[in-house]
Design a protein around this motif. Structure first.
Motif, PDB file in Angstrom:
ATOM      1  N   UNK A 131       0.828  -1.206   0.000  1.00 15.62           N
ATOM      2  CA  UNK A 131       0.000   0.000   0.000  1.00 15.62           C
ATOM      3  C   UNK A 131       0.868   1.266   0.000  1.00 15.62           C
ATOM      4  N   UNK A 132       1.882   1.268   0.843  1.00 13.85           N
ATOM      5  CA  UNK A 132       2.767   2.437   0.904  1.00 13.85           C
ATOM      6  C   UNK A 132       3.415   2.718  -0.441  1.00 13.85           C
ATOM      7  N   UNK A 133       3.842   1.658  -1.083  1.00 16.00           N
ATOM      8  CA  UNK A 133       4.496   1.795  -2.384  1.00 16.00           C
ATOM      9  C   UNK A 133       3.535   2.419  -3.399  1.00 16.00           C
ATOM     10  N   UNK A 134       2.293   1.950  -3.393  1.00 11.96           N
ATOM     11  CA  UNK A 134       1.310   2.491  -4.336  1.00 11.96           C
ATOM     12  C   UNK A 134       0.987   3.954  -4.067  1.00 11.96           C
ATOM     13  N   UNK A 135       0.854   4.298  -2.786  1.00 10.58           N
ATOM     14  CA  UNK A 135       0.568   5.695  -2.427  1.00 10.58           C
ATOM     15  C   UNK A 135       1.688   6.617  -2.899  1.00 10.58           C
ATOM     16  N   UNK A 136       2.903   6.229  -2.543  1.00  8.79           N
ATOM     17  CA  UNK A 136       4.064   7.017  -2.933  1.00  8.79           C
ATOM     18  C   UNK A 136       4.135   7.155  -4.445  1.00  8.79           C
ATOM     19  N   UNK A 137       3.944   6.033  -5.160  1.00  9.26           N
ATOM     20  CA  UNK A 137       4.059   6.049  -6.612  1.00  9.26           C
ATOM     21  C   UNK A 137       3.046   6.988  -7.258  1.00  9.26           C
ATOM     22  N   UNK A 138       1.782   6.920  -6.815  1.00  9.89           N
ATOM     23  CA  UNK A 138       0.799   7.769  -7.508  1.00  9.89           C
ATOM     24  C   UNK A 138       0.958   9.241  -7.125  1.00  9.89           C
ATOM     25  N   UNK A 139       1.391   9.512  -5.886  1.00 12.04           N
ATOM     26  CA  UNK A 139       1.600  10.908  -5.483  1.00 12.04           C
ATOM     27  C   UNK A 139       2.743  11.540  -6.301  1.00 12.04           C
ATOM     28  N   UNK A 140       3.847  10.796  -6.460  1.00  9.53           N
ATOM     29  CA  UNK A 140       4.986  11.346  -7.195  1.00  9.53           C
ATOM     30  C   UNK A 140       4.713  11.397  -8.704  1.00  9.53           C
ATOM     31  N   UNK A 141       3.993  10.388  -9.209  1.00 12.07           N
ATOM     32  CA  UNK A 141       3.639  10.433 -10.640  1.00 12.07           C
ATOM     33  C   UNK A 141       2.814  11.677 -10.957  1.00 12.07           C
ATOM     34  N   UNK A 142       1.886  12.028 -10.067  1.00 15.42           N
ATOM     35  CA  UNK A 142       1.084  13.240 -10.276  1.00 15.42           C
ATOM     36  C   UNK A 142       1.973  14.478 -10.357  1.00 15.42           C
ATOM     37  N   UNK A 143       2.924  14.573  -9.445  1.00 12.68           N
ATOM     38  CA  UNK A 143       3.829  15.727  -9.458  1.00 12.68           C
ATOM     39  C   UNK A 143       4.634  15.777 -10.754  1.00 12.68           C
ATOM     40  N   UNK A 144       5.166  14.620 -11.146  1.00 14.49           N
ATOM     41  CA  UNK A 144       5.964  14.564 -12.377  1.00 14.49           C
ATOM     42  C   UNK A 144       5.144  15.034 -13.574  1.00 14.49           C
TER      43      UNK A 144
END
Lengths: 119, 119, 119, 119, 119, 119
Positions: A6-19
């Motif tokens: 879950x943590x990995x998915x949260x981090x991934x989608x938050x950073x993808x949005x920023x990118x």
């Protein structure tokens, strides 16, 4: 509930949005392409995810391995099927892959545990 | 007593056991082959471990570097000998290797400290 | 009759024989392992060959790509199936793969031509 | 007399001269560093050449492999010693290395033949 | 004040000192060469840092990416310029680069925050 | 008139056409993306081509290096500018890059000769 999957998915989608907010159209197309390639074609989604998993494993990218492990899990591929794919990756790319196998195994266990908790 | 070298070994053997329980005969043979290749042949074990260390360093795998550093330490190779091998790795593969040198140096210090504690 | 696919196979088996004559038991086991991993398991041979093809493509080894293309051809995989697998390899590993796609395509044509000649 | 080992050396030194004529001080230092690293230190030259050979093999650079094979030959390392080093490279980096083993073997034969002609 | 950019720099210079104390002249020259190559030549420093950033990104070394991000930041390159360079890296080396983009973005934010704190 | 630069371009466009005929929309998008990324943005085309050249060099792909050398030549970048970019690639990725420098130099000479013939 909090776990590594879950943590990995949260981090991934938050950073993808920023990118994607900062990047140009090029980056958006790269992300779209990455989705497009794994959609059902002549090869089914499960086979494509195994291909993505093996590519990620021989290139030794843990985050990419985890991403495809989760997709394989969602596609109902069994641990045995995933292990056979990882074995081919290890034969092709050698013992340098072994540390990634250890981490992949751990992530797969997290996916199984996450699933049990949901039931 | 707890240190990074001991923790690394515990984690590695625990996960290797799990992998070998789930994997097919292919994985068992990969693991056996990995042991076989480093046994004394025409080249002695210390030379082979330096070869394994350099291979791991140019391929930039920290866990593999640590594994071979520990074997080099057990083979009584000196820090100077290990440094010379790492220097060749860095000349061949360039400055991209330098972050791994920093981590390798830290792991070697952990091996030295672990050894002092045992005396 | 002479063509790039036949020449490649002749060269490969001649040199493999020489290597195995000179190498130790380690090399024999590596070669055996390489065969073992692609045998039918839970995954079928065609899927495994696609996995081998993708691994070889992202690692950018032309001889390995050719080897797996030939196996894919023997397993009756279609050009479309092989292309989809190569596309995933290209999405994962980027435009650096494109020169290998060009050579892979040429080798696949050689396999098709060789097959027509045999009929 | 003309052979692949001699041709390779001629080409290499001709192109290196051109590069050094055009390059800045940076390139000259890279070339000097490459020589410096393989000189006798705490490790002897033969061991360092085996390290260079293994590094070149796992990184899959045929020209680099040939260069170190020739140095190993000059250092009177036996074919068996060289084969053991190449086996470690293959265990670490997997079957993707095998095409390079075939070409390495051929180059070593060229070195042996060149040597016979000189006698 | 403590942040990931400052911590990274402290760790890096402390370990570099240790490495240079233990290493031979070879290592010192590698470190010097690494500085020399990025000094103003026909190409300006900012362009060279973008080249170093792209090289580090396609080779997927987070510490190297961070190092060059900081240099780009000091050279007053904008986030947009850095993003365009990272996009080229991603097109060349594919989606395997994306996890490094996420971490690069985070490090760039740390540099921006560190800068605000200083004002 | 026939030379390595012209032959390379003929071969590349002929095979690209075949690939795009057989590939799915995924492949077309990969090819389009590859063009898009190098178009003028905040960074100019010449800088982007140098970035593409350095990425191709550290990843050690001769065809990719040649492609970007030709683009650099068209952008009127000087041999000195190109050499400085290649030097950074060599510092980052080490002496393993040197064989590619030799081939890059040869291709640049072919571009210069092709240009003289046209005048």
């Amino acid at each position: 509930m909090s776990d590594i999957a879950t943590n990995f998915n949260d981090y991934r989608s938050r950073m993808n949005d920023k990118l994607l907010d900062e990047g140009s159209v090029t980056l958006k197309r790269i992300f779209n392409l990455d989705k497009l390639a794994y959609q059902k074609g002549i090869l089914d989604v499960a086979t494509k995810e195994l291909l993505g998993l093996v590519a990620s494993t021989v290139l030794r990218c843990d985050d990419c391995i985890n991403y495809h492990l989760e997709k394989c899990f969602q596609e109902k591929l069994s641990k045995k099927q995933v292990m056979e794919a990882l074995e081919i990756a290890t034969v092709v790319e050698g013992s340098i892959v072994i540390p990634h196998l250890r981490r992949a195994y751990k992530f797969w266990e997290a996916l199984e545990n996450q699933n049990k908790t949901k039931l």
